[in-house]
Design a protein around this motif. Structure first.
Motif, PDB file in Angstrom:
ATOM      1  N   ASN A 307       0.817  -1.216   0.000  1.00 31.18           N
ATOM      2  CA  ASN A 307       0.000   0.000   0.000  1.00 31.18           C
ATOM      3  C   ASN A 307       0.849   1.264   0.000  1.00 31.18           C
ATOM      4  O   ASN A 307       0.323   2.360   0.214  1.00 31.18           O
ATOM      5  N   GLU A 308       2.151   1.139  -0.259  1.00 30.97           N
ATOM      6  CA  GLU A 308       3.063   2.278  -0.155  1.00 30.97           C
ATOM      7  C   GLU A 308       4.016   2.331  -1.346  1.00 30.97           C
ATOM      8  O   GLU A 308       4.425   1.295  -1.869  1.00 30.97           O
ATOM      9  N   VAL A 309       4.395   3.557  -1.729  1.00 29.46           N
ATOM     10  CA  VAL A 309       5.410   3.788  -2.757  1.00 29.46           C
ATOM     11  C   VAL A 309       6.154   5.068  -2.397  1.00 29.46           C
ATOM     12  O   VAL A 309       5.559   6.018  -1.875  1.00 29.46           O
ATOM     13  N   PHE A 310       7.455   5.089  -2.671  1.00 30.31           N
ATOM     14  CA  PHE A 310       8.249   6.312  -2.546  1.00 30.31           C
ATOM     15  C   PHE A 310       8.751   6.713  -3.930  1.00 30.31           C
ATOM     16  O   PHE A 310       9.282   5.878  -4.667  1.00 30.31           O
ATOM     17  N   VAL A 311       8.581   7.989  -4.266  1.00 31.26           N
ATOM     18  CA  VAL A 311       9.158   8.570  -5.479  1.00 31.26           C
ATOM     19  C   VAL A 311      10.295   9.477  -5.023  1.00 31.26           C
ATOM     20  O   VAL A 311      10.070  10.433  -4.271  1.00 31.26           O
ATOM     21  N   VAL A 312      11.516   9.179  -5.464  1.00 31.25           N
ATOM     22  CA  VAL A 312      12.687   9.901  -4.973  1.00 31.25           C
ATOM     23  C   VAL A 312      13.432  10.544  -6.141  1.00 31.25           C
ATOM     24  O   VAL A 312      13.909   9.834  -7.036  1.00 31.25           O
ATOM     25  N   PRO A 313      13.538  11.873  -6.164  1.00 32.48           N
ATOM     26  CA  PRO A 313      14.358  12.522  -7.197  1.00 32.48           C
ATOM     27  C   PRO A 313      15.791  12.004  -7.138  1.00 32.48           C
ATOM     28  O   PRO A 313      16.361  11.836  -6.054  1.00 32.48           O
ATOM     29  N   SER A 314      16.372  11.735  -8.287  1.00 28.59           N
ATOM     30  CA  SER A 314      17.697  11.113  -8.343  1.00 28.59           C
ATOM     31  C   SER A 314      18.822  12.053  -7.937  1.00 28.59           C
ATOM     32  O   SER A 314      19.937  11.604  -7.658  1.00 28.59           O
ATOM     33  N   ALA A 315      18.553  13.348  -7.906  1.00 27.03           N
ATOM     34  CA  ALA A 315      19.538  14.341  -7.468  1.00 27.03           C
ATOM     35  C   ALA A 315      18.826  15.375  -6.610  1.00 27.03           C
ATOM     36  O   ALA A 315      17.594  15.491  -6.644  1.00 27.03           O
ATOM     37  N   ALA A 316      19.597  16.096  -5.824  1.00 28.67           N
ATOM     38  CA  ALA A 316      19.017  17.136  -4.975  1.00 28.67           C
ATOM     39  C   ALA A 316      18.247  18.143  -5.822  1.00 28.67           C
ATOM     40  O   ALA A 316      18.640  18.467  -6.949  1.00 28.67           O
ATOM     41  N   LEU A 317      17.146  18.638  -5.289  1.00 28.27           N
ATOM     42  CA  LEU A 317      16.368  19.661  -5.974  1.00 28.27           C
ATOM     43  C   LEU A 317      16.992  21.034  -5.733  1.00 28.27           C
ATOM     44  O   LEU A 317      17.865  21.200  -4.882  1.00 28.27           O
ATOM     45  N   ARG A 318      16.537  22.024  -6.476  1.00 30.74           N
ATOM     46  CA  ARG A 318      17.021  23.385  -6.275  1.00 30.74           C
ATOM     47  C   ARG A 318      16.350  23.992  -5.052  1.00 30.74           C
ATOM     48  O   ARG A 318      15.165  23.751  -4.791  1.00 30.74           O
ATOM     49  N   ALA A 319      17.090  24.783  -4.309  1.00 28.56           N
ATOM     50  CA  ALA A 319      16.544  25.447  -3.130  1.00 28.56           C
ATOM     51  C   ALA A 319      15.571  26.545  -3.536  1.00 28.56           C
ATOM     52  O   ALA A 319      15.679  27.130  -4.623  1.00 28.56           O
ATOM     53  N   ASN A 320      14.607  26.805  -2.656  1.00 29.37           N
ATOM     54  CA  ASN A 320      13.654  27.911  -2.832  1.00 29.37           C
ATOM     55  C   ASN A 320      12.992  27.890  -4.206  1.00 29.37           C
ATOM     56  O   ASN A 320      12.920  28.901  -4.906  1.00 29.37           O
ATOM     57  N   THR A 321      12.513  26.714  -4.578  1.00 29.90           N
ATOM     58  CA  THR A 321      11.937  26.514  -5.907  1.00 29.90           C
ATOM     59  C   THR A 321      10.621  25.751  -5.800  1.00 29.90           C
ATOM     60  O   THR A 321      10.496  24.840  -4.981  1.00 29.90           O
ATOM     61  N   SER A 322       9.655  26.119  -6.631  1.00 28.26           N
ATOM     62  CA  SER A 322       8.385  25.400  -6.687  1.00 28.26           C
ATOM     63  C   SER A 322       8.498  24.229  -7.654  1.00 28.26           C
ATOM     64  O   SER A 322       9.042  24.377  -8.755  1.00 28.26           O
ATOM     65  N   TYR A 323       7.967  23.092  -7.241  1.00 26.87           N
ATOM     66  CA  TYR A 323       7.965  21.891  -8.074  1.00 26.87           C
ATOM     67  C   TYR A 323       6.545  21.367  -8.214  1.00 26.87           C
ATOM     68  O   TYR A 323       5.778  21.356  -7.246  1.00 26.87           O
ATOM     69  N   GLN A 324       6.233  20.944  -9.434  1.00 29.19           N
ATOM     70  CA  GLN A 324       4.947  20.330  -9.702  1.00 29.19           C
ATOM     71  C   GLN A 324       5.135  18.813  -9.710  1.00 29.19           C
ATOM     72  O   GLN A 324       6.081  18.302 -10.314  1.00 29.19           O
ATOM     73  N   VAL A 325       4.237  18.125  -9.029  1.00 28.25           N
ATOM     74  CA  VAL A 325       4.329  16.671  -8.907  1.00 28.25           C
ATOM     75  C   VAL A 325       3.067  16.049  -9.495  1.00 28.25           C
ATOM     76  O   VAL A 325       1.946  16.468  -9.178  1.00 28.25           O
ATOM     77  N   LYS A 326       3.259  15.058 -10.359  1.00 26.91           N
ATOM     78  CA  LYS A 326       2.146  14.314 -10.945  1.00 26.91           C
ATOM     79  C   LYS A 326       2.354  12.837 -10.654  1.00 26.91           C
ATOM     80  O   LYS A 326       3.422  12.285 -10.921  1.00 26.91           O
ATOM     81  N   LEU A 327       1.329  12.195 -10.108  1.00 22.59           N
ATOM     82  CA  LEU A 327       1.391  10.785  -9.728  1.00 22.59           C
ATOM     83  C   LEU A 327       0.216  10.057 -10.369  1.00 22.59           C
ATOM     84  O   LEU A 327      -0.942  10.442 -10.172  1.00 22.59           O
ATOM     85  N   VAL A 328       0.511   9.008 -11.123  1.00 26.27           N
ATOM     86  CA  VAL A 328      -0.516   8.273 -11.861  1.00 26.27           C
ATOM     87  C   VAL A 328      -0.391   6.792 -11.529  1.00 26.27           C
ATOM     88  O   VAL A 328       0.724   6.254 -11.449  1.00 26.27           O
ATOM     89  N   GLY A 329      -1.519   6.139 -11.338  1.00 26.69           N
ATOM     90  CA  GLY A 329      -1.468   4.709 -11.069  1.00 26.69           C
ATOM     91  C   GLY A 329      -2.828   4.143 -10.756  1.00 26.69           C
ATOM     92  O   GLY A 329      -3.864   4.693 -11.158  1.00 26.69           O
ATOM     93  N   TYR A 330      -2.809   3.030 -10.009  1.00 27.42           N
ATOM     94  CA  TYR A 330      -4.036   2.332  -9.645  1.00 27.42           C
ATOM     95  C   TYR A 330      -4.031   2.029  -8.152  1.00 27.42           C
ATOM     96  O   TYR A 330      -2.995   1.680  -7.578  1.00 27.42           O
ATOM     97  N   LEU A 331      -5.191   2.164  -7.542  1.00 30.61           N
ATOM     98  CA  LEU A 331      -5.387   1.783  -6.151  1.00 30.61           C
ATOM     99  C   LEU A 331      -6.504   0.756  -6.113  1.00 30.61           C
ATOM    100  O   LEU A 331      -7.659   1.080  -6.415  1.00 30.61           O
TER     101      LEU A 331
END
Length: 346
Positions: A307-331
């Motif tokens: 019932n769990e998944v982790f999505v991990v960016p492969s490198a550090a993100l930029r500081a003080n920055t907005s990120y859009q996240v999209k997650l698609v799948g089935y439950l």
């Protein structure tokens, strides 16, 4: 030096059954927006206004309430267990002149000893055995004549919890379905000639006896989530025990902050696509699921559930920055498409 350790006791005996609490109900109390761009109403605690426990409580409760995992109730018996273990860890580190962080207590002669395992210690305080414990510690070595500017205990506690939320297995423990929580922090200083060593330990115990928080059938929660701000842009897997990326052994090597997806236990969560982007530019990510989880609670039981998944960016993100996240799948075979915007801090 920053130390991490984690133990998640998700299937220990005792404390099952009973009533359930529903996530999403708005508790009463003071609001806090340190990690949220909007006001979040939190339950009131009895922690001292200047304490590390209050700082950690505010961060954890804000994260859980904002992102739909449900706020927790303070339980004095868990507070007592967490505080006793924090004192055990600091006293052992000072006595042995060696910094340590562990879920196990082996010195029965230590005045703060209350049990070998976390669930032994909660049972000692009159609570059950169904608990998840997360720990964090820092060690400072400095010259007496030139001491650093130390954060307040309130700031230490808030930073401890934010550090724990920027992990894999600690984040999983922080979002455990137990309805109860207790926290404890301790600070001890050892003077050695013209030098001082400061040992700080923090622990949080999330558990249940008769009540568990349920998200609801077909409901999915994530952390971070919409309106999450000041998300640390980097995570060093080598600092976490267990290490979710065993090939990364250097504390200097970082990835981005893990994004945690969770449904209620027993439901099957299948991720088919994920996008983390800023201004239309996507960053590479990797997934951690039950199928590829490198850690084991028991010889054949992964930490991460179906019932769990982790999505991990492969490198550090930029500081003080907005990120859009999209997650698609089935439950449980029903499709979902979830999007949100989060912002990193320093």
């Amino acid at each position: 030096m920053l130390l991490f350790s984690v133990a998640l006791v998700l299937t220990a005996c005792g404390g099952g059954g009973g009533d359930e609490m529903t996530a999403g109900a708005t508790p009463t109390g003071a609001s806090a927006t340190q990690i949220a761009s909007k006001a979040v109403t939190l339950p009131v605690s009895t922690y001292s206004p200047a304490s590390a426990e209050l700082g950690a409580w505010t961060v954890l409760q804000t994260a859980r309430a904002l992102c739909g995992f449900g706020a927790l109730r303070q339980v004095a018996r868990l507070d007592a267990a967490a505080l006793a273990h924090a004192r055990y860890l600091t006293s052992e580190s000072v006595a042995n002149a060696s910094s340590g962080l562990s879920h196990l207590e082996t010195n029965t002669g230590n005045p703060s000893y209350t049990g070998y395992e976390p669930w032994d210690r909660t049972q000692h305080q009159g609570y059950g055995t169904q608990v998840a414990e997360i720990l964090e510690g820092t060690t400072w070595n400095y010259d007496v004549a030139n001491p650093p500017v130390f954060p307040s205990m309130l700031e230490r506690g808030a930073q401890s919890m934010l550090n724990l939320l920027t992990t894999v297995y600690h984040l999983q423990g922080a979002m455990y379905e137990g309805a109860d929580v207790g926290m404890g922090a301790d600070l001890q200083t050892l003077v050695q000639g013209t030098s001082k060593r400061e040992e700080y330990r923090f622990g949080s115990l999330n558990g249940y006896q008769t009540q568990r928080i349920k998200l609801g059938q077909g409901q999915l929660a994530t952390y971070p989530c919409q309106d999450s701000i000041n998300v640390p842009p980097a995570f060093a897997p080598a600092y976490e025990t267990p290490n979710p990326f065993p090939a990364i052994t250097s504390a200097q090597q970082t990835v981005g902050p893990p994004i945690y997806l969770k449904a209620d236990a027993g439901q099957v969560l299948t991720l088919t696509d994920s996008v983390v982007s800023s201004n239309g530019v996507a960053v590479a990510t990797t997934w951690l699921t039950r199928a590829n989880d490198p850690a084991r609670i028991a010889p054949f039981q992964p930490y991460i559930g179906i019932n769990e998944v982790f999505v991990v960016p492969s490198a550090a993100l930029r500081a003080n920055t907005s990120y859009q996240v999209k997650l698609v799948g089935y439950l449980d075979g029903i499709p979902f498409n979830q999007t949100f915007t989060m912002s990193t801090g320093q």
